[in-house]
Each structure stands twice: as structure tokens, then as C-alpha cells.
Design an enzyme around this catalytic site. Sequence first.
Site, PDB file in Angstrom:
ATOM      1  N   HIS A  47       0.819  -1.216   0.000  1.00  0.00           N
ATOM      2  CA  HIS A  47       0.000   0.000   0.000  1.00  0.00           C
ATOM      3  C   HIS A  47       0.848   1.259   0.000  1.00  0.00           C
ATOM      4  CE1 HIS A  47       0.719   0.670   4.292  1.00  0.00           C
ATOM      5  NE2 HIS A  47       0.251  -0.539   4.575  1.00  0.00           N
TER       6      HIS A  47
ATOM      7  N   CYS B 271       2.440  -4.890   6.746  1.00  0.00           N
ATOM      8  CA  CYS B 271       2.269  -4.691   5.310  1.00  0.00           C
ATOM      9  C   CYS B 271       3.584  -4.239   4.670  1.00  0.00           C
ATOM     10  CB  CYS B 271       1.191  -3.635   5.057  1.00  0.00           C
ATOM     11  SG  CYS B 271      -0.463  -4.176   5.561  1.00  0.00           S
TER      12      CYS B 271
END
Length: 182
Positions: free
Chosen positions: A135, A157
Amino acid sequence: MIFRSLLTALFLALPSLVAATELLARADERMIMPEPKAPLSFDITEVLVKKSERRLYLLNGEEKVKSYRISLGDNPVGHKLYEGDERTPEGSYLLDWRNSNSDFYKSIHISYPNRDDREAAEAWGLKPGGSIMIHGLPNDAGDLAFAFTGLDWTNGCIAVTNEEIDEIWELVDDGTPIRILP
């Protein structure tokens, strides 16, 4: 009388108009539009992440065609074991769906956990976690976006800049394999 006043005003404004015209002409010469990017003439066949290098590579076969600096989870060493350990998983997964309305600029989901990940976490009596993504920056980063560069700040992430996630978003299809190495 009015004509004479207008003529005087025009005469006094003339040097400013000439200077402004010359300034615009010079600015126009400096404003050269960048060449449009040529579309890639190949497909991205795999995404490779090397956690120790803090790099994400887009591959066409074995050829590295793009490279990005990444940020990982707050606890980056080792494979993700359970929900909340702030580790980025290691292993082979798929990029299986994307979200343009996430808490981050854009996000592409990594198919963690797989069967082995679930079994390992359950053996410890824990949940494996999920929602592992590639992301961009948090939507509320604003003027502090620069502060995220070079730091491991995610909950597990893989983060890149917003410009980079835009590029990855365009180049990588859903279903593309991702291999995450230590």
C-alpha cells in the site's frame, strides 16, 4: 481630457506590458512537457520482495524491470507468526485483489495467510492475522508524508510512496505471484 488621461495611462503601462510579454515568452520556452511514458512491452510475471534489502522488484521472468524502496512492519525480522506481531510474512503468495478506498492511498492484497500459516498460528493457539497489503501512505499523512521514508512503520504490510503504488497498481494484475524473502 479623458482621452489624454487614457493615453497617458497607456503610455505609462506600456513598459510593464512589454516586460510581462517577454517574461511569459521566456517562461514558455522553459515549460517543456515531459515525454509520455512508453507503455511496457512486457508483462509483470512476479513481484519479489527482499525484506533485508527493503526492496520490492517487479519481474518479467527473471529480469528485474522495476525496483522500489519499501517499508515493512515495525518488527520486520522473521516470518509473520500471528495477528499483532507486526511482522511482514515470508513465503509465496498471490496478489489477489485491490482496494482503492482503504485507510491508505491504495492497497493491493497479499493472499496471506495460506494453509501453512494458519496451521502454524493455530498450533500456538493464536490467529494468523490477515489484511496484509502492498500500500501507499496513510490517507491522513499530509505534510508528514516525507517522514515515512526509510522507516518500518506498518503493522506487517509492505508500504511504498503514493506515486509508486500508482505505478504498481497499473503494472501488476490481480493473480500475480508475490515471493517475500527474508
